[in-house]
Design an enzyme around this catalytic site. Sequence first.
Site, PDB file in Angstrom:
ATOM      1  N   MET A  30      37.835  20.652 -16.989  1.00  0.00           N
ATOM      2  CA  MET A  30      38.803  20.069 -17.925  1.00  0.00           C
ATOM      3  C   MET A  30      39.202  21.100 -18.985  1.00  0.00           C
ATOM      4  SD  MET A  30      37.981  16.062 -18.204  1.00  0.00           S
ATOM      5  CE  MET A  30      36.734  16.154 -19.466  1.00  0.00           C
ATOM      6  N   HIS A  37      30.959  27.513 -17.709  1.00  0.00           N
ATOM      7  CA  HIS A  37      31.994  27.383 -16.676  1.00  0.00           C
ATOM      8  C   HIS A  37      32.144  28.695 -15.901  1.00  0.00           C
ATOM      9  CE1 HIS A  37      33.501  24.250 -19.606  1.00  0.00           C
ATOM     10  NE2 HIS A  37      33.542  23.573 -18.484  1.00  0.00           N
TER      11      HIS A  37
END
Length: 282
Positions: A30, A37
């Site tokens: 997102m 990430h």
Amino acid sequence: MQTHTTLAALRAQLRQWRRDGSSVGFVPTMGNLHAGHHELVKLARRHADRVVASIFVNPTQFGPNEDYARYPRTPDSDIHGLAETGCDALFLPTVEQMYPFGTMGCVQMHVPGITDILCGAHRPGHFNGVAQVVARLFNMVQPDLAVFGRKDYQQLQVIRYMTREMSFPVEIIPAPTLREADGLAMSSRNQYLDADQRQTAVRIHQTLQFMRDAARQGLPITGFEDEASSRLEAAGFTVDYVQVRHGDLTRAKSPNEPGLVALIAARLGKTRLIDNLEFDAA
Ligand code: PAF
């Protein structure tokens, strides 16, 4: 790195790679990306010839009083970080592309059982929204494998269940949780914390370690769950849950079992933090 804002452009790129015989790994996100990430992208890269990431703040997984509108959106630094990490393509769909008939007119998903407990009990509809968007993304990207972080432990189990149940030909690869130096699990929501809350936030990881140690000593589960919850409340948290479960999220009855996971969700002010610790007590 190629950035695609339309499904047609993404699919043209994927067709090219498929013609070349490349395998494709996928990292759905997102956005508001941090080092955690980037680790997902690196893990995908180790398993696949090409890596696609997506950034889409999915409205259907946020409840009416949750932070959809204020969820941090940082596309420029995200794109820069992904390119540096060796991601090959980024998919940036709009809400209209993801839900062409709108979020009220879209096909719904309901993953039974596992979506109703833990975070699901406190965020009704959340995991169904996650399953709904991940299924769409799998259909759009058609990857060979997809990487999901272990920090969102229940999300990982929901996605495993859905992938198996719907026969998606996608291998689900779990990635270890990346932590700050003091043990706080990395999360986009950590930036909502003020300086005092940031110091307090580390108690979640410490409390998970306390639960693991108590289980290893063979102490009764409900006793140390209650103690862990009281400790967090005393430190200033509002606790959603503190539980020890089996790896598949069924309730653990005895502390002397292999393959357990301690899970916590607790709020500091308006910020909801989750974390977990997998361990063997036996
Ligand atoms: O973990 C997330 O960031 C999201 O829940 C996901 C898997 C990208 C679905 O929107």
